[in-house]
Design a protein around this motif. Structure first.
Motif, PDB file in Angstrom:
ATOM      1  N   PHE A  66      32.028  62.786  19.865  1.00  0.00           N
ATOM      2  CA  PHE A  66      32.325  62.301  21.266  1.00  0.00           C
ATOM      3  C   PHE A  66      33.673  61.432  21.195  1.00  0.00           C
ATOM      4  O   PHE A  66      34.512  61.511  22.069  1.00  0.00           O
ATOM      5  CB  PHE A  66      31.377  61.405  21.761  1.00  0.00           C
ATOM      6  N   LEU A  67      33.595  60.609  20.253  1.00  0.00           N
ATOM      7  CA  LEU A  67      34.945  59.778  20.004  1.00  0.00           C
ATOM      8  C   LEU A  67      36.162  60.812  19.790  1.00  0.00           C
ATOM      9  O   LEU A  67      37.249  60.533  20.174  1.00  0.00           O
ATOM     10  CB  LEU A  67      34.892  58.699  18.905  1.00  0.00           C
ATOM     11  N   GLU A 116      41.200  63.261  21.543  1.00  0.00           N
ATOM     12  CA  GLU A 116      42.042  64.415  21.736  1.00  0.00           C
ATOM     13  C   GLU A 116      42.265  64.650  23.540  1.00  0.00           C
ATOM     14  O   GLU A 116      43.448  64.925  23.994  1.00  0.00           O
ATOM     15  CB  GLU A 116      41.355  65.578  21.438  1.00  0.00           C
ATOM     16  N   GLY A 117      41.197  64.358  24.156  1.00  0.00           N
ATOM     17  CA  GLY A 117      41.210  64.544  25.706  1.00  0.00           C
ATOM     18  C   GLY A 117      42.334  63.484  26.363  1.00  0.00           C
ATOM     19  O   GLY A 117      42.977  63.824  27.251  1.00  0.00           O
ATOM     20  N   LEU A 118      42.020  62.184  26.006  1.00  0.00           N
ATOM     21  CA  LEU A 118      42.756  61.041  26.624  1.00  0.00           C
ATOM     22  C   LEU A 118      44.311  61.151  25.989  1.00  0.00           C
ATOM     23  O   LEU A 118      45.209  60.826  26.850  1.00  0.00           O
ATOM     24  CB  LEU A 118      42.368  59.704  26.091  1.00  0.00           C
ATOM     25  N   LEU A 152      40.790  54.903  20.214  1.00  0.00           N
ATOM     26  CA  LEU A 152      41.205  54.869  18.829  1.00  0.00           C
ATOM     27  C   LEU A 152      40.701  53.545  17.997  1.00  0.00           C
ATOM     28  O   LEU A 152      40.144  53.835  16.839  1.00  0.00           O
ATOM     29  CB  LEU A 152      42.812  54.943  18.857  1.00  0.00           C
ATOM     30  N   ALA A 153      40.379  52.572  18.789  1.00  0.00           N
ATOM     31  CA  ALA A 153      39.715  51.351  17.860  1.00  0.00           C
ATOM     32  C   ALA A 153      38.335  51.531  17.690  1.00  0.00           C
ATOM     33  O   ALA A 153      37.886  51.339  16.726  1.00  0.00           O
ATOM     34  CB  ALA A 153      40.037  50.275  19.055  1.00  0.00           C
ATOM     35  N   THR A 181      55.052  64.683  21.108  1.00  0.00           N
ATOM     36  CA  THR A 181      54.093  64.642  22.474  1.00  0.00           C
ATOM     37  C   THR A 181      52.963  63.940  22.337  1.00  0.00           C
ATOM     38  O   THR A 181      52.231  63.214  22.870  1.00  0.00           O
ATOM     39  CB  THR A 181      54.165  66.165  23.017  1.00  0.00           C
ATOM     40  N   GLN A 182      52.393  64.341  21.024  1.00  0.00           N
ATOM     41  CA  GLN A 182      50.957  63.923  20.689  1.00  0.00           C
ATOM     42  C   GLN A 182      50.853  62.337  20.553  1.00  0.00           C
ATOM     43  O   GLN A 182      50.065  61.801  20.740  1.00  0.00           O
ATOM     44  CB  GLN A 182      50.204  64.559  19.611  1.00  0.00           C
TER      45      GLN A 182
END
Length: 901
Positions: A566-567, A572-574, A587-588, A865-866
């Motif tokens: 899920f993280l 990836e989505g955010l 990320l934290a 971009t990422q």
């Protein structure tokens, strides 16, 4: 000037950066910016400039548009997504609500693209009055110029921080000139002064450079009168000097100056048009010429600029209030085709309440939201509320502003709007939302069953009366459940929060209901959440924010292995949506989950990026959580000095911002640091504090993150009874919650605590199954088992587990524990060579992240971009990565060689 010259020189050479000049009015900030800009241009650089305007500090992206307007024709070179984001921010496209940092990346790429043909110098004066969205974008860009042929120079007046209050940019404080330097400057600009006049001017100027240059001009003609005038503060004296020049101008020129002072764009055409409306006469551009000759303004093409910001403020503030209001009204009429700016000028023209102007501001707020500027939208709604009557739209405007502030994480601002809205007229549904948000933001609700009952009742009414009521109520319930996790409310409070969430459930496996339950009551609800999770996969949760909430909540019940997908999906989505603030949080969370899962290199990359992004977006607490993850990893790599430095700095900041609830993570980092240094007594004391209710660092849920370390430290220091007590509590909690991590930690701890005649089967059982998904702890137990065998003189049997432990630690990049395994192997009679340096350890976390993305075939622009970097910066990093890995091109990068945690 030397500091500026050095920065510009580095920028011209491709190692750019940023510098913020601070000082009182007249300290020379504007002059220094101009000199640095001229020097850069003389060396072939391109200069882009913007000036903050106090009267228009709320128009979103006005400052950024002013800066980039001359080069917007180059936007066609951006990617489609970046171009749309930038143009939408400027109201030049139909795309809706670009994320702020998508605009930031587009701006960075635009500057980077310009710098490929010539160096770029970005000059922003009066930055304290740059609108907030522009200021946040400029800060984002400024922090990413290190590999660019570009520099950003900003100037801000002391005492007026604006968005630049604490952005972490390098600063240069400008002070007053000393007596000798002041005398030299005065002599250079007014050499013929008599001694008495000279001494009075030096005293009046008090080392202010602008005063030393401008005040002598006021002496021409009537010097005696000027010198005999009463003493005034330097800024006020300067303003009088400028106003005395303006007073002698023809009336048309004075009208044009006032309109220009009230205008934000400095557009010659709109200034002339508004001045015509203000005076009702047919003014022309020629009316400005006397002001140019008086040294008050400069006109370059169609741009009108005041020669110094003090001139603008002096002209504006000296005008009669009715005249200022009329100037804004004239600008509002002249800006018929610019709805947002028109709305702000119309609001500035109001002497009292004006419901029509307020409705226009509400439309401007909707436009600001569509441009990706929610803070500007909230400000527009607050201003609209001030213009509205109590029995009109005031309450609705305040409520909507509070909801936007809540979404932005600004709880204090949201509380202020809600408090004001209570006395205003609201519809029934609005009144319910007011109560809901008030309770959600009232920290007493986290501890009081009575307040939670009020919240629950309102949530039920909302769910029954509005189509989005349940979703809205769950969103408001989420911070309340977080408060339960960090605090220590009564069980009744926890039960009420969970029951409320379940009543709001929108279907089986509702991710927000699971998230609220897990955080509100980790011990009691963990088993239910884990059971419900069987049918929930990341792909079934559409919103990355909800994926993050669920992933973070699973870490709250110690289910790190289940939280991981899920993280990863939320990150990836955010990332794809450009939601940097929430991405930093995700990320934290990912970094800490990775630490417990033994994905240490991935943890380092996630924590490093989380710290940078969280600081970029003003989320200091999450940056500190990421720093503590980095400290833990540094300890495990044997980088003790860096670990100590990170922990000390982070603890100091946590205490200064009142974030004691995060101190438990600091204790975990300190204990891990002590363990790898074989200071087991210190490790025990650090971890025991987290489970001690009387300690400032107490946090039972965080305490169980390090429960295995605590039990091992107790055993290694002879605290056998304490070790057995902690293990008993761990067994009970693992059995009650079903938490995979707690079960694994119990499997790890049992052989450590067991008597010698019962320990070996427990070691084997844990190594054969209980720790298969926890490689870090499995390697540590292999080390413990090997040590146990060696100390019983079973040397040959001890070598395989010790060797396996050593190899595991090497693979994980955990040098400190790896050295322990080597020492044990040598003691067991096996010759062990020193470990070969791992080439991956030569890379920084960010470099490793870039190398991995490049190995997948992404271009520099796609990587940028990422990671929210310019493509040029990515190329710069790759040029440093290749020599470290002993390769010469990206074609030689292999993902399998880059540590697939």
């Amino acid at each position: 000037m030397g500091v500026l010259a050095d920065l510009v020189a580095r920028g011209l050479a491709g190692a750019g950066g940023a510098l913020l000049l601070r000082g009182e009015a007249g300290m020379g900030k504007t002059a220094l910016l101009g000199a640095a800009r001229d020097a850069a241009v003389a060396q072939g650089a391109r200069a882009l400039s913007a000036v903050g305007v106090q009267s228009e500090a709320s128009v979103p992206f006005a400052g950024l548009h002013q800066l980039l307007r001359p080069v917007l024709d180059r936007a066609s070179a951006l990617t489609t997504r970046q171009r749309r984001a930038l143009l939408a921010a400027f109201g030049m496209g139909e795309d809706t609500a670009p994320e702020l940092f998508a605009v930031g990346l587009a701006s960075l790429e635009l500057v980077s693209g310009l710098a490929e043909s010539a160096p770029v110098v970005l000059v922003i004066d009066d930055a304290q009055w740059i609108d907030r969205p522009s200021g946040e974008v400029l800060t984002f860009v400024a922090r990413r110029l290190g590999a660019e042929r570009a520099v950003m120079l900003l100037a801000a007046r002391d005492g007026h921080d604006g968005v630049l209050g604490d952005v972490g940019l390098p600063e240069l404080q400008l002070g007053r000139l000393g007596d000798e330097a002041a005398g030299e400057l005065l002599a250079a600009h007014a050499s013929g002064l008599g001694q008495a006049v000279r001494e009075r001017l030096l005293a009046e100027a008090a080392g202010n450079p602008l005063a030393l240059v401008e005040l002598p001009t006021a002496l021409s003609g009537d010097g005696a009168g000027q010198v005999a005038a009463p003493w005034l503060p330097v800024t006020r004296r300067l303003e009088r000097t400028f106003l005395s020049r303006a007073a002698n101008l023809p009336a048309p020129a004075r009208t044009m100056l006032l309109v220009a002072a009230a205008d934000d764009e400095g557009d010659l055409g709109e200034i002339v048009k508004a001045a015509q409306l203000l005076d009702g006469t047919d003014l022309t551009v020629g009316a400005l010429e006397p002001a140019v000759k008086a040294g008050l303004i400069e006109v370059h093409g169609y741009d009108v600029r005041f020669r110094h910001p003090l001139i603008r403020s002096a002209i504006y503030q000296a005008a009669a209030p009715s005249r200022r209001l009329a100037a804004h009204a004239a600008l509002a009429t002249a800006l018929e085709g610019h709805r947002e700016r028109r709305a702000w000028h119309r609001a500035a023209a109001c002497a009292g309440q004006d419901d029509a102007a307020a409705v226009e501001l509400e439309a401007a707020a909707r436009k600001a939201l569509g441009r990706g500027a929610p803070r500007a939208a909230a400000e527009a709604l607050r201003r609209a509320a001030r213009l509205s009557a109590d029995d009109g739209n005031r309450g609705r405007f305040l409520l909507r502003a509070a909801e936007i502030d809540f979404e932005l994480g600004d709880a204090d601002a949201a509380r202020r709007q809600l408090a004001e809205a209570r006395s205003a007229r609201l519809e029934e549904g609005e009144r319910l939302r007011l109560i809901l948000w008030t309770e959600a933001l009232n920290e007493e609700s986290w501890y009081s069953p009575e307040r939670v009952r009020v919240f629950a009742d309102v949530a039920d009414q909302l769910a029954g009366s509005q189509s989005d009521g349940a979703a809205l109520a769950l969103r408001a319930l989420w911070p309340l459940s977080i408060g339960c996790w960090y605090g220590n409310p009564a069980q009744e409070t926890r039960d009420l929060v969970v029951k409320t969430a379940r009543r709001l459930q929108r279907g089986d496996g509702d991710p927000m209901v699971l998230s609220v339950a897990a955080c509100a009551d980790p011990v009691k609800e963990a088993a239910w959440v884990l059971g419900e999770l069987r049918d929930v996969v990341p792909e079934s949760v559409a919103d990355p924010a909800e994926q993050h909430a669920l992933g973070a909540s699973l870490t709250a019940i110690w289910a790190f292995d289940l939280s991981w997908p899920f993280l990863c999906a939320s990150v990836e989505g955010l990332r794809g949506q450009g939601r940097l603030g929430l991405l930093g949080e995700a990320l934290a969370s990912q970094a800490w989950a990775a630490i417990h899962l033994g994905k240490h290199r991935l943890a380092a990359a996630a924590a490093d990026e989380a710290a940078r992004l969280s600081r970029d977006t003003g989320r200091l607490r999450w940056a500190l959580v990421a720093d503590l993850a980095l400290a833990t990893l540094a300890s495990e790599r044997g980088e003790q000095e860096r670990a100590n430095e990170l922990i000390r700095a982070t603890e100091a900041e946590l205490l200064s911002v009142g974030a004691q609830s995060i101190l438990g993570f600091a204790q975990f980092a300190r204990a891990r640091h002590a363990l790898v240094s074989n200071q087991h007594g210190d490790a025990y004391e650090q971890l025991a504090r987290v489970l001690d209710p009387s300690d400032v660092a107490h946090h039972p849920h965080v305490g169980y993150l390090g429960i295995a370390d605590l039990i091992e430290a107790a055993v290694r220091t002879g605290r056998d009874e304490a070790a057995r007590d902690h293990l008993a509590r761990l067994d009970a909690l693992a059995g009650r919650t079903g938490s995979p991590y707690l079960k694994a930690m119990a499997a790890y701890a049992h052989p450590l605590v067991a008597p010698d005649d019962a320990a070996e089967p427990l070691y084997r059982r844990a190594l054969d199954g209980g720790l298969s998904r926890w490689p870090f702890h499995r390697a540590r137990l292999l080390l413990a088992y090997g040590r146990w065998l060696r100390r019983r003189r079973r040397l040959v049997e001890s070598r395989p587990p010790l060797r396996a432990a050593m190899e595991s630690f090497d693979a994980l990049g955990i040098r400190a524990f790896g050295e322990d395994a080597r020492a044990e192997l040598r003691a067991a009679g096996e010759a062990v060579a020193r470990p070969a340096p791992d080439t991956l350890d030569r890379l920084t976390p960010q470099e490793l992240q870039i190398a991995r993305l490049a190995a997948t075939g992404l271009t520099n622009r796609e990587i940028g971009t990422q990671l929210f970097l310019s493509h040029r910066t990515v190329g710069f990093h790759l040029s440093r990565i290749f020599p470290k890995l002993g390769i010469t091109s990206r074609n030689q990068l292999r993902l399998g060689d880059l540590g697939g945690d």
